[in-house]
Design a protein around this motif. Sequence first.
Motif, PDB file in Angstrom:
ATOM      1  N   PHE A 134     -75.491  39.952 -46.428  1.00 20.06           N
ATOM      2  CA  PHE A 134     -74.191  39.469 -45.945  1.00 20.06           C
ATOM      3  C   PHE A 134     -73.806  38.212 -46.704  1.00 20.06           C
ATOM      4  CE2 PHE A 134     -77.411  37.451 -43.311  1.00 20.06           C
ATOM      5  CZ  PHE A 134     -76.995  36.130 -43.217  1.00 20.06           C
ATOM      6  N   ASP A 135     -72.540  37.836 -46.577  1.00 23.44           N
ATOM      7  CA  ASP A 135     -72.031  36.581 -47.134  1.00 23.44           C
ATOM      8  C   ASP A 135     -71.536  35.695 -45.989  1.00 23.44           C
ATOM      9  OD1 ASP A 135     -72.457  37.714 -49.610  1.00 23.44           O
ATOM     10  OD2 ASP A 135     -70.335  37.994 -50.082  1.00 23.44           O
ATOM     11  N   VAL A 136     -71.461  34.413 -46.244  1.00 22.25           N
ATOM     12  CA  VAL A 136     -70.735  33.488 -45.383  1.00 22.25           C
ATOM     13  C   VAL A 136     -69.503  33.046 -46.167  1.00 22.25           C
ATOM     14  CG1 VAL A 136     -70.779  31.332 -44.091  1.00 22.25           C
ATOM     15  CG2 VAL A 136     -72.865  32.712 -44.283  1.00 22.25           C
ATOM     16  N   MET A 137     -68.330  33.304 -45.620  1.00 20.95           N
ATOM     17  CA  MET A 137     -67.069  33.041 -46.306  1.00 20.95           C
ATOM     18  C   MET A 137     -66.150  32.227 -45.413  1.00 20.95           C
ATOM     19  SD  MET A 137     -65.209  36.757 -45.854  1.00 20.95           S
ATOM     20  CE  MET A 137     -63.597  36.143 -46.367  1.00 20.95           C
ATOM     21  N   GLY A 138     -65.050  31.759 -45.972  1.00 22.72           N
ATOM     22  CA  GLY A 138     -64.070  31.012 -45.191  1.00 22.72           C
ATOM     23  C   GLY A 138     -62.750  31.758 -45.118  1.00 22.72           C
ATOM     24  N   VAL A 139     -61.989  31.512 -44.045  1.00 22.34           N
ATOM     25  CA  VAL A 139     -60.650  32.092 -43.913  1.00 22.34           C
ATOM     26  C   VAL A 139     -59.688  31.044 -43.367  1.00 22.34           C
ATOM     27  CG1 VAL A 139     -61.417  34.491 -43.589  1.00 22.34           C
ATOM     28  CG2 VAL A 139     -61.141  32.990 -41.583  1.00 22.34           C
ATOM     29  N   ARG A 140     -58.424  31.201 -43.767  1.00 19.96           N
ATOM     30  CA  ARG A 140     -57.329  30.443 -43.186  1.00 19.96           C
ATOM     31  C   ARG A 140     -56.498  31.421 -42.364  1.00 19.96           C
ATOM     32  NH1 ARG A 140     -55.306  28.519 -47.520  1.00 19.96           N
ATOM     33  NH2 ARG A 140     -56.295  26.472 -47.404  1.00 19.96           N
ATOM     34  N   VAL A 141     -56.207  31.089 -41.111  1.00 19.77           N
ATOM     35  CA  VAL A 141     -55.568  32.014 -40.179  1.00 19.77           C
ATOM     36  C   VAL A 141     -54.247  31.430 -39.695  1.00 19.77           C
ATOM     37  CG1 VAL A 141     -55.873  33.387 -38.081  1.00 19.77           C
ATOM     38  CG2 VAL A 141     -57.881  32.680 -39.406  1.00 19.77           C
ATOM     39  N   ARG A 142     -53.213  32.271 -39.720  1.00 19.69           N
ATOM     40  CA  ARG A 142     -51.940  31.966 -39.065  1.00 19.69           C
ATOM     41  C   ARG A 142     -51.669  33.091 -38.087  1.00 19.69           C
ATOM     42  NH1 ARG A 142     -51.325  30.987 -44.484  1.00 19.69           N
ATOM     43  NH2 ARG A 142     -50.896  28.808 -45.082  1.00 19.69           N
ATOM     44  N   ALA A 143     -51.558  32.755 -36.803  1.00 16.17           N
ATOM     45  CA  ALA A 143     -51.482  33.783 -35.769  1.00 16.17           C
ATOM     46  C   ALA A 143     -50.355  33.480 -34.797  1.00 16.17           C
ATOM     47  CB  ALA A 143     -52.808  33.889 -35.016  1.00 16.17           C
ATOM     48  N   ARG A 144     -49.729  34.535 -34.323  1.00 15.53           N
ATOM     49  CA  ARG A 144     -48.699  34.416 -33.303  1.00 15.53           C
ATOM     50  C   ARG A 144     -49.277  34.911 -31.981  1.00 15.53           C
ATOM     51  NH1 ARG A 144     -43.725  38.013 -34.476  1.00 15.53           N
ATOM     52  NH2 ARG A 144     -43.590  36.618 -36.285  1.00 15.53           N
ATOM     53  N   GLY A 145     -49.043  34.166 -30.900  1.00 16.60           N
ATOM     54  CA  GLY A 145     -49.474  34.609 -29.583  1.00 16.60           C
ATOM     55  C   GLY A 145     -50.883  34.199 -29.213  1.00 16.60           C
ATOM     56  N   ARG A 146     -51.572  33.414 -30.052  1.00 13.77           N
ATOM     57  CA  ARG A 146     -52.899  32.907 -29.736  1.00 13.77           C
ATOM     58  C   ARG A 146     -52.796  31.532 -29.096  1.00 13.77           C
ATOM     59  NH1 ARG A 146     -57.549  35.483 -32.149  1.00 13.77           N
ATOM     60  NH2 ARG A 146     -58.550  33.632 -31.322  1.00 13.77           N
ATOM     61  N   GLN A 191     -52.628  28.176 -35.864  1.00 15.65           N
ATOM     62  CA  GLN A 191     -53.262  28.244 -37.178  1.00 15.65           C
ATOM     63  C   GLN A 191     -54.537  27.419 -37.185  1.00 15.65           C
ATOM     64  OE1 GLN A 191     -50.667  26.733 -40.245  1.00 15.65           O
ATOM     65  NE2 GLN A 191     -49.901  25.080 -38.980  1.00 15.65           N
ATOM     66  N   TRP A 192     -55.488  27.881 -37.983  1.00 19.51           N
ATOM     67  CA  TRP A 192     -56.766  27.200 -38.087  1.00 19.51           C
ATOM     68  C   TRP A 192     -57.533  27.761 -39.289  1.00 19.51           C
ATOM     69  CZ3 TRP A 192     -55.881  31.197 -34.750  1.00 19.51           C
ATOM     70  CH2 TRP A 192     -56.783  32.271 -34.753  1.00 19.51           C
ATOM     71  N   THR A 193     -58.649  27.138 -39.633  1.00 18.92           N
ATOM     72  CA  THR A 193     -59.568  27.662 -40.636  1.00 18.92           C
ATOM     73  C   THR A 193     -60.959  27.738 -40.024  1.00 18.92           C
ATOM     74  OG1 THR A 193     -60.113  25.490 -41.536  1.00 18.92           O
ATOM     75  CG2 THR A 193     -58.249  26.660 -42.545  1.00 18.92           C
ATOM     76  N   GLN A 194     -61.798  28.611 -40.579  1.00 19.07           N
ATOM     77  CA  GLN A 194     -63.156  28.752 -40.048  1.00 19.07           C
ATOM     78  C   GLN A 194     -64.026  29.570 -40.998  1.00 19.07           C
ATOM     79  OE1 GLN A 194     -62.040  31.720 -36.606  1.00 19.07           O
ATOM     80  NE2 GLN A 194     -64.157  32.143 -37.202  1.00 19.07           N
ATOM     81  N   PRO A 195     -65.353  29.436 -40.871  1.00 21.50           N
ATOM     82  CA  PRO A 195     -66.255  30.327 -41.593  1.00 21.50           C
ATOM     83  C   PRO A 195     -66.422  31.646 -40.831  1.00 21.50           C
ATOM     84  CG  PRO A 195     -67.395  28.321 -40.833  1.00 21.50           C
ATOM     85  CD  PRO A 195     -66.080  28.385 -40.142  1.00 21.50           C
ATOM     86  N   LEU A 196     -66.756  32.714 -41.552  1.00 27.19           N
ATOM     87  CA  LEU A 196     -67.066  34.018 -40.977  1.00 27.19           C
ATOM     88  C   LEU A 196     -68.236  34.622 -41.744  1.00 27.19           C
ATOM     89  CD1 LEU A 196     -63.505  35.646 -40.616  1.00 27.19           C
ATOM     90  CD2 LEU A 196     -64.939  34.830 -38.736  1.00 27.19           C
ATOM     91  N   VAL A 197     -68.994  35.462 -41.074  1.00 28.00           N
ATOM     92  CA  VAL A 197     -70.039  36.259 -41.715  1.00 28.00           C
ATOM     93  C   VAL A 197     -69.444  37.611 -42.102  1.00 28.00           C
ATOM     94  CG1 VAL A 197     -72.187  37.538 -41.293  1.00 28.00           C
ATOM     95  CG2 VAL A 197     -72.007  35.138 -40.619  1.00 28.00           C
ATOM     96  N   ALA A 198     -69.670  38.017 -43.354  1.00 28.07           N
ATOM     97  CA  ALA A 198     -69.138  39.288 -43.846  1.00 28.07           C
ATOM     98  C   ALA A 198     -70.297  40.167 -44.309  1.00 28.07           C
ATOM     99  CB  ALA A 198     -68.169  39.052 -45.002  1.00 28.07           C
TER     100      ALA A 198
END
Length: 483
Positions: A317-329, A333-340
Amino acid sequence: MTVPAASRTAFPDERLSRRLSRSAALTDGVTALSDYHRWFAACARRSATEVEPVPLDELAGWRREPGTGNLVHDSGLFFSVEGITVERPGAAVPRWSQPVINQPETGILGLLMTEFDGVAHFLMQAKTEPGNHNGLQLSPTVQATRSNYTGAHRGRPVPYVEYFRDASRHTVVADVRQSEQGAWFYRKRNRNMIVEVGEPVEVREGFRWLTLGQVHRLLALDDMVNMDSRTVLSCLPLTGAGLEDAAPPAADAFRTALLRSCGSGADEGVHSVGEILHWINEARSTTELRVRPTPLNQITGWHTTGGRISHDSGLFFDVMGVRVRARGREVDQWTQPLVAAGRTGVIAFLTRPIDGVLHVLMRAKAEPGHNDVVELAPTVQCTPQNYAALPAAARPALLDEVLDADPRRIRFDTTLSEEGGRFYHTRNRYLVVEADDSVPDDHPDFRWVTLRQLTDLLRHSYYLNVEARTLVTCLRSLLTAPQ
């Protein structure tokens, strides 16, 4: 419907099971399935979530901890990405290092339950998570970390969480702490709760009441019912009482054996519940598995390239980062690491009727992130491609029996996503397979267990891992599945 004023825990009894059985048998409730699909499609059009992969060093609000290189949030809350070193003497792979997600707080995964026209319904949520490969999935009523529901994210309140934080006016159908993926989390646990309410509940945008039978039918669709819904549903005390009356099974030997497995007594399997508990405790007491926290910048066999952490082999697996823009949450918007994980895994129950009662072949599996070393796992739980980098002896027992199974023996086969709040496009193929004669009757690491015995174990913490809990829910969905 009236509910006692004082909170009660509704332990499995025949009346509750009959109510759940009736709900499991019905695929039409206050929402028809056809209306559900139109509603879900409309929710998907409105969700408008944008997820952009970004380098880990560009995550706003996250930093590398001096000295350790651990990836932590500036608030000190939410979760961190750290390292561990694992030693298991005598195993095919006796030592390795890896990144893990460390999230010490206990979150809430909660389902609200109520009756309409005498039929139990569950309040489900159409929710987008940043790691979902298809965006929107069907989630429980509440799916929140402690940091979220206490407002650490400084966003909008989590809808309906008050029913689970204070259930004193309602009936608690299930309330048990359970682990999550022991290969990727370090001692993670969530509170799995089902609370029955007897008062009107406002249905907010993005929520719908569904019968258990409707959710079971939706489980057959790839990536529709998310991991959190699956684990909470597994904690339902569905013991089979009333299923024969609610939905008589067709003349099918598998379904007949499954129904008997669901309703059999605790000691009516090939092994008694006492023998199963002894086997689990023996494995927990004798398995040598040493897990040592290790600074992320000191784990061996891993490197950082292109803004993500990867294994030198290109596998696992990898550990990666994402930038998120969401409606209804709760937060826009936020950023965070994720496991892929990158590759689709295979998770399977092998089943067999023994004296007319369906049994499931469970494995006592040690994983570094488990709270108590060993939990019961599916017969097979792996990503087959990863074994190209491992010794031949590490290849899981019975994997070939699952991969080479005659299609006529496969009773459930759906690709489902893992939790999109921590995993990026991470999916597993979940199967229920009738075992053929090549599968042995006994093995030190495996035992044949009935569905009723698994249901009883699920009243307690840390006996079934999250992958096994998903498959319990999938197996139950076959009790009333159309022929």
